[in-house]
Design a protein around this motif. Sequence first.
Motif, PDB file in Angstrom:
ATOM      1  N   ALA A  73      10.894  20.735  28.559  1.00  0.00           N
ATOM      2  CA  ALA A  73      11.921  21.702  28.945  1.00  0.00           C
ATOM      3  C   ALA A  73      13.298  21.054  28.957  1.00  0.00           C
ATOM      4  CB  ALA A  73      11.595  22.292  30.315  1.00  0.00           C
ATOM      5  N   LEU A  74      13.369  19.842  29.461  1.00  0.00           N
ATOM      6  CA  LEU A  74      14.640  19.136  29.529  1.00  0.00           C
ATOM      7  C   LEU A  74      15.179  18.849  28.131  1.00  0.00           C
ATOM      8  CD1 LEU A  74      16.616  17.755  31.566  1.00  0.00           C
ATOM      9  CD2 LEU A  74      15.305  15.663  31.239  1.00  0.00           C
ATOM     10  N   ALA A  75      14.343  18.291  27.263  1.00  0.00           N
ATOM     11  CA  ALA A  75      14.795  17.909  25.923  1.00  0.00           C
ATOM     12  C   ALA A  75      15.186  19.124  25.088  1.00  0.00           C
ATOM     13  CB  ALA A  75      13.700  17.111  25.209  1.00  0.00           C
ATOM     14  N   VAL A  76      14.403  20.189  25.184  1.00  0.00           N
ATOM     15  CA  VAL A  76      14.642  21.376  24.356  1.00  0.00           C
ATOM     16  C   VAL A  76      15.944  22.067  24.741  1.00  0.00           C
ATOM     17  CG1 VAL A  76      13.804  23.720  23.907  1.00  0.00           C
ATOM     18  CG2 VAL A  76      12.231  21.783  23.760  1.00  0.00           C
ATOM     19  N   ALA A  77      16.288  22.080  26.025  1.00  0.00           N
ATOM     20  CA  ALA A  77      17.388  22.917  26.506  1.00  0.00           C
ATOM     21  C   ALA A  77      18.722  22.202  26.630  1.00  0.00           C
ATOM     22  CB  ALA A  77      17.004  23.523  27.857  1.00  0.00           C
ATOM     23  N   LEU A  78      18.794  20.887  26.453  1.00  0.00           N
ATOM     24  CA  LEU A  78      20.008  20.143  26.794  1.00  0.00           C
ATOM     25  C   LEU A  78      21.241  20.604  26.018  1.00  0.00           C
ATOM     26  CD1 LEU A  78      18.591  16.553  27.274  1.00  0.00           C
ATOM     27  CD2 LEU A  78      20.054  17.766  28.893  1.00  0.00           C
ATOM     28  N   ILE A  79      21.154  20.697  24.701  1.00  0.00           N
ATOM     29  CA  ILE A  79      22.333  21.059  23.908  1.00  0.00           C
ATOM     30  C   ILE A  79      22.729  22.502  24.172  1.00  0.00           C
ATOM     31  CG2 ILE A  79      23.192  21.352  21.563  1.00  0.00           C
ATOM     32  CD1 ILE A  79      21.534  18.921  20.752  1.00  0.00           C
ATOM     33  N   THR A  80      21.739  23.400  24.264  1.00  0.00           N
ATOM     34  CA  THR A  80      22.041  24.792  24.589  1.00  0.00           C
ATOM     35  C   THR A  80      22.688  24.900  25.962  1.00  0.00           C
ATOM     36  OG1 THR A  80      20.167  25.548  23.256  1.00  0.00           O
ATOM     37  CG2 THR A  80      21.053  27.090  24.876  1.00  0.00           C
ATOM     38  N   ALA A  81      22.190  24.132  26.922  1.00  0.00           N
ATOM     39  CA  ALA A  81      22.778  24.147  28.259  1.00  0.00           C
ATOM     40  C   ALA A  81      24.220  23.636  28.223  1.00  0.00           C
ATOM     41  CB  ALA A  81      21.933  23.299  29.211  1.00  0.00           C
ATOM     42  N   GLY A  82      24.482  22.621  27.419  1.00  0.00           N
ATOM     43  CA  GLY A  82      25.854  22.146  27.267  1.00  0.00           C
ATOM     44  C   GLY A  82      26.764  23.216  26.710  1.00  0.00           C
ATOM     45  N   LYS A  83      26.242  24.008  25.782  1.00  0.00           N
ATOM     46  CA  LYS A  83      27.021  25.122  25.214  1.00  0.00           C
ATOM     47  C   LYS A  83      27.321  26.169  26.281  1.00  0.00           C
ATOM     48  CE  LYS A  83      28.552  27.259  21.394  1.00  0.00           C
ATOM     49  NZ  LYS A  83      29.462  26.642  20.418  1.00  0.00           N
ATOM     50  N   LEU A  84      26.355  26.446  27.158  1.00  0.00           N
ATOM     51  CA  LEU A  84      26.591  27.392  28.252  1.00  0.00           C
ATOM     52  C   LEU A  84      27.727  26.896  29.153  1.00  0.00           C
ATOM     53  CD1 LEU A  84      22.918  28.292  29.266  1.00  0.00           C
ATOM     54  CD2 LEU A  84      24.576  29.804  28.158  1.00  0.00           C
ATOM     55  N   GLY A  85      27.766  25.586  29.390  1.00  0.00           N
ATOM     56  CA  GLY A  85      28.848  25.031  30.194  1.00  0.00           C
ATOM     57  C   GLY A  85      30.193  25.188  29.522  1.00  0.00           C
ATOM     58  N   GLY A 409      27.944  16.307  25.762  1.00  0.00           N
ATOM     59  CA  GLY A 409      27.123  15.775  26.842  1.00  0.00           C
ATOM     60  C   GLY A 409      25.647  16.078  26.635  1.00  0.00           C
ATOM     61  N   GLY A 410      25.345  17.293  26.159  1.00  0.00           N
ATOM     62  CA  GLY A 410      23.962  17.647  25.850  1.00  0.00           C
ATOM     63  C   GLY A 410      23.414  16.817  24.710  1.00  0.00           C
ATOM     64  N   LEU A 411      24.258  16.529  23.717  1.00  0.00           N
ATOM     65  CA  LEU A 411      23.846  15.697  22.581  1.00  0.00           C
ATOM     66  C   LEU A 411      23.511  14.290  23.054  1.00  0.00           C
ATOM     67  CD1 LEU A 411      23.598  15.520  19.467  1.00  0.00           C
ATOM     68  CD2 LEU A 411      26.008  14.826  19.430  1.00  0.00           C
ATOM     69  N   GLN A 412      24.342  13.751  23.950  1.00  0.00           N
ATOM     70  CA  GLN A 412      24.092  12.411  24.481  1.00  0.00           C
ATOM     71  C   GLN A 412      22.762  12.354  25.219  1.00  0.00           C
ATOM     72  OE1 GLN A 412      24.283  11.700  27.980  1.00  0.00           O
ATOM     73  NE2 GLN A 412      24.265   9.470  27.912  1.00  0.00           N
ATOM     74  N   GLN A 413      22.518  13.340  26.078  1.00  0.00           N
ATOM     75  CA  GLN A 413      21.280  13.354  26.840  1.00  0.00           C
ATOM     76  C   GLN A 413      20.066  13.622  25.945  1.00  0.00           C
ATOM     77  OE1 GLN A 413      20.534  12.891  30.325  1.00  0.00           O
ATOM     78  NE2 GLN A 413      22.468  11.828  30.068  1.00  0.00           N
ATOM     79  N   ALA A 414      20.234  14.501  24.948  1.00  0.00           N
ATOM     80  CA  ALA A 414      19.129  14.791  24.030  1.00  0.00           C
ATOM     81  C   ALA A 414      18.758  13.541  23.234  1.00  0.00           C
ATOM     82  CB  ALA A 414      19.509  15.934  23.090  1.00  0.00           C
ATOM     83  N   ALA A 415      19.775  12.785  22.794  1.00  0.00           N
ATOM     84  CA  ALA A 415      19.495  11.544  22.064  1.00  0.00           C
ATOM     85  C   ALA A 415      18.715  10.574  22.936  1.00  0.00           C
ATOM     86  CB  ALA A 415      20.804  10.906  21.595  1.00  0.00           C
ATOM     87  N   MET A 416      19.066  10.520  24.220  1.00  0.00           N
ATOM     88  CA  MET A 416      18.357   9.614  25.129  1.00  0.00           C
ATOM     89  C   MET A 416      16.915  10.075  25.347  1.00  0.00           C
ATOM     90  SD  MET A 416      19.787   8.114  28.708  1.00  0.00           S
ATOM     91  CE  MET A 416      18.992   6.724  29.518  1.00  0.00           C
TER      92      MET A 416
END
Length: 530
Positions: A73-85, A409-416
């Motif tokens: 759930a965390l990996a799938v949603a990170l970039i989308t969540a960043g877009k929501l922000g 920020g979502g890209l950074q976390q997704a890469a990690m």
Amino acid sequence: MTSQTAVAEAQPDLGPRKGLRGHPWLTLFSVAIGVMMVALDGTIVAVANPVIRDDLHASLADVQWITNSYLLALAVALITAGKLGDRFGHRLTFLIGTTGFAAASGAIALSGSVSAVVAFRVLQGLCGALLMPAALGLLRATFPAGKLNMAVGIWGMVIGVSTAGGPILGGVLVEHVNWQAVFYINVPVGALALALGLVILKDHRSDHAPRSFDLPGIGLLSAGMFCLVWALIKARDWGWGDGKTLLFLGGAALALILFVLWESRAREPLLPLRLFRSVPLSAGTALMLLMAFAFIGGLFFVTFYLQNVHGMSPVDSGLHLLPLTGMMIVASPVAGAIITRVGPRVPLVVGMLLTTVACFGMSRLEAGSGTGVMSVWFALFGLGLAPVLVGATEVIVGNAPLEHAGVAGGLQQAAMQVGGSLGTAVLGAVMAARVDSALPGKWAGAGLPPGRPEEMAQAADAVAVGVPPIPPGTPPDAAGKITGVAHDTFVSGMSLSFTVAAVVAAVAAVVALFTKRGSSPGAAAGAGHI
């Protein structure tokens, strides 16, 4: 229009800081509380899984889902969540993510079935995905260029310390309270983060913030990330050549190719591909992935080495990792100050070279290695990782325009997340292959009677995590031989795995040569007085 005018218009007019609202250092403190909660949860639950299994009468597959559902759930949603922000403001998404994460944690503690625990773990992951990019977006918008590296350094320190400290805290809570306490602890922490956020955080939204959603892009990226991370998680059980593994990897490749094609044509894409025209941003993303491969993949085996080979409790093993944790505490803010002065390139290259040396050093550990030797390599590992966590994050977020700070920020976390999953999966496969090849010879060399193929396969599974496969009723002499063979074989596999991690870290040092300080219009915008 001159370039200076364009940059000035791209930068938010944040004005001087008076009072609590929007104060940069108070903003950092506020978001650090929420980030600590999410990072801690990535490792603290592993200690509780055996007790949860016994208490809820769960199978091994059920317990794996408790961890995997959160990571997925965390990996799938990170970039989308960043877009929501970026669309609705990072303050709002941070507060929603914090509230939801704490509420889901309380619900898990009250759950009486594995299915409920897994369902709320998914909710935890989704809320964590909202929170993490929002925290970086808030720092990016609040701190001026001269202070951003220091802020990101402290932010990275919080993540590193929370990740490494999870097993210690989890062990104490499980041993002296119960497994529910591992989740209950998030409730007061989340309440504190929410209260601070309501008072301190200030919303910053660019005039160029996105106004619509790229639903096809969200669907394709989510499908691609799910298939990729799921394949990496299950490859250890299925095998890399299994049809199911190849099917999910193929599905991930197809979905991500379609995502790139769609994003190149979308009017307002989820992940603007023009971001990757920035060589430093692309290099920073690759560097974060490679660093997580070596760090998380290697740390996975260290915990088995300490607990199953050296016989330490979860608390003791966590204490033995204090040189790594302590070095990250000390080195992260120092790295931020150095990066502010000289730029990220040299600290990143040096950091990955130190990580390379540390991985090679840990590949030389033996079953009987003492605390002193381990501490040297753990400390060097932490010293090398600190500037990379700081610098790579600043390179990614600082080279993105302000209106895409959340996506960055979502890209950074997704890469990690992907790097960590890839490291665990690949190094796990390396370990399994070495155990499969070395165990029969070491077993026979110790004079142990050969077992049936299915028995040796089960023995190999146990040895791959450092556990001696001693059947009930085995004589002490034979049990001692089995233990010696198991530990020697595991250490041999760990040595090869850390050698691979060292090679990956060396490649990351080369990638770091292509990084530089954020230079996009609006990057690291001035944020008034501190």
